[in-house]
Design a protein around this motif. Sequence first.
Motif, PDB file in Angstrom:
ATOM      1  N   UNK A   4       0.808  -1.215   0.000  1.00  0.00           N
ATOM      2  CA  UNK A   4       0.000   0.000   0.000  1.00  0.00           C
ATOM      3  C   UNK A   4       0.841   1.264   0.000  1.00  0.00           C
ATOM      4  N   UNK A   5       2.097   1.196   0.464  1.00  0.00           N
ATOM      5  CA  UNK A   5       2.887   2.405   0.611  1.00  0.00           C
ATOM      6  C   UNK A   5       4.080   2.491  -0.326  1.00  0.00           C
ATOM      7  N   UNK A   6       4.513   1.409  -0.875  1.00  0.00           N
ATOM      8  CA  UNK A   6       5.678   1.451  -1.742  1.00  0.00           C
ATOM      9  C   UNK A   6       5.340   0.844  -3.090  1.00  0.00           C
ATOM     10  N   UNK A   7       6.027   1.350  -4.096  1.00  0.00           N
ATOM     11  CA  UNK A   7       5.793   0.836  -5.441  1.00  0.00           C
ATOM     12  C   UNK A   7       6.505  -0.491  -5.607  1.00  0.00           C
ATOM     13  N   UNK A   8       5.814  -1.442  -6.199  1.00  0.00           N
ATOM     14  CA  UNK A   8       6.405  -2.748  -6.469  1.00  0.00           C
ATOM     15  C   UNK A   8       6.840  -2.806  -7.928  1.00  0.00           C
ATOM     16  N   UNK A   9       8.034  -3.315  -8.129  1.00  0.00           N
ATOM     17  CA  UNK A   9       8.501  -3.577  -9.488  1.00  0.00           C
ATOM     18  C   UNK A   9       8.136  -5.017  -9.801  1.00  0.00           C
ATOM     19  N   UNK A  10       7.302  -5.183 -10.815  1.00  0.00           N
ATOM     20  CA  UNK A  10       6.762  -6.498 -11.146  1.00  0.00           C
ATOM     21  C   UNK A  10       7.028  -6.775 -12.621  1.00  0.00           C
ATOM     22  N   UNK A  11       7.447  -7.998 -12.916  1.00  0.00           N
ATOM     23  CA  UNK A  11       7.631  -8.431 -14.293  1.00  0.00           C
ATOM     24  C   UNK A  11       6.628  -9.537 -14.587  1.00  0.00           C
ATOM     25  N   UNK A  12       6.101  -9.497 -15.797  1.00  0.00           N
ATOM     26  CA  UNK A  12       5.237 -10.569 -16.298  1.00  0.00           C
ATOM     27  C   UNK A  12       5.807 -11.018 -17.632  1.00  0.00           C
ATOM     28  N   UNK A  13       6.042 -12.305 -17.763  1.00  0.00           N
ATOM     29  CA  UNK A  13       6.508 -12.855 -19.027  1.00  0.00           C
ATOM     30  C   UNK A  13       5.509 -13.913 -19.465  1.00  0.00           C
ATOM     31  N   UNK A  14       4.777 -13.601 -20.531  1.00  0.00           N
ATOM     32  CA  UNK A  14       3.696 -14.478 -21.000  1.00  0.00           C
ATOM     33  C   UNK A  14       3.483 -14.215 -22.481  1.00  0.00           C
ATOM     34  N   UNK A  15       3.426 -15.263 -23.276  1.00  0.00           N
ATOM     35  CA  UNK A  15       3.261 -15.087 -24.721  1.00  0.00           C
ATOM     36  C   UNK A  15       1.804 -14.889 -25.143  1.00  0.00           C
ATOM     37  N   UNK A  65       5.105 -22.225 -20.869  1.00  0.00           N
ATOM     38  CA  UNK A  65       5.096 -22.558 -22.290  1.00  0.00           C
ATOM     39  C   UNK A  65       5.142 -21.296 -23.145  1.00  0.00           C
ATOM     40  N   UNK A  66       6.349 -20.983 -23.638  1.00  0.00           N
ATOM     41  CA  UNK A  66       6.535 -19.793 -24.460  1.00  0.00           C
ATOM     42  C   UNK A  66       7.492 -20.106 -25.605  1.00  0.00           C
ATOM     43  N   UNK A  67       7.383 -19.322 -26.688  1.00  0.00           N
ATOM     44  CA  UNK A  67       8.330 -19.492 -27.790  1.00  0.00           C
ATOM     45  C   UNK A  67       9.680 -18.860 -27.444  1.00  0.00           C
ATOM     46  N   UNK A  68      10.665 -19.109 -28.274  1.00  0.00           N
ATOM     47  CA  UNK A  68      12.033 -18.571 -28.161  1.00  0.00           C
ATOM     48  C   UNK A  68      12.781 -19.183 -26.988  1.00  0.00           C
ATOM     49  N   UNK A  69      12.276 -18.982 -25.787  1.00  0.00           N
ATOM     50  CA  UNK A  69      12.892 -19.559 -24.589  1.00  0.00           C
ATOM     51  C   UNK A  69      11.754 -19.825 -23.615  1.00  0.00           C
ATOM     52  N   UNK A  70      11.641 -21.057 -23.165  1.00  0.00           N
ATOM     53  CA  UNK A  70      10.535 -21.424 -22.274  1.00  0.00           C
ATOM     54  C   UNK A  70      10.737 -20.841 -20.885  1.00  0.00           C
ATOM     55  N   UNK A  71       9.678 -20.818 -20.117  1.00  0.00           N
ATOM     56  CA  UNK A  71       9.767 -20.360 -18.744  1.00  0.00           C
ATOM     57  C   UNK A  71      10.698 -21.215 -17.912  1.00  0.00           C
TER      58      UNK A  71
END
Length: 150
Positions: A4-15, A65-71
């Motif tokens: 609630x008080x700090x910004x979260x840095x979040x990554x999503x990797x999904x094809x 399950x992703x192209x190029x390089x899988x998870x």
Amino acid sequence: MDTTHSQMNILLCDDDADDRLFFKEAMTELKVQNDLKVFENGSELMDYLHHPDTLLPHILFLDINMPCKSGLECLKEIREHAKFKNLVIAIYSTSNSEEDIEETFTNGANIFIKKPSDFSLLKKAIHHVLNINWQYHTDGLNKETFFLSL
């Protein structure tokens, strides 16, 4: 982590474009202060993570399950580098096969989330994952706490 008080840095990797859109919408509705970066494949993700100016995220949501390089390939590569040892990795997949769960568990993922088919369950899953005390969760990690069941 107090979201609630700090910004979260979040990554999503999904094809899957629809899954990326639903994830973004869920994050907006949860009103979590965040900097969400989205990648369409594992190669893009790994290029980003290895860039010297990259600020490491609080959490990475990673499709298997992703192209190029899988998870799974990304997970293994991430866990080979000491600079990523504290990176929280949530496997985020349509799969719920025992083999995928076992393989991601043994290769160092922190939690496995089967992609919910319902938007409200998606929000619930994201909210749950963002509010886990990861140090406690990781210290007590076992197969029962690894698979998120909603």
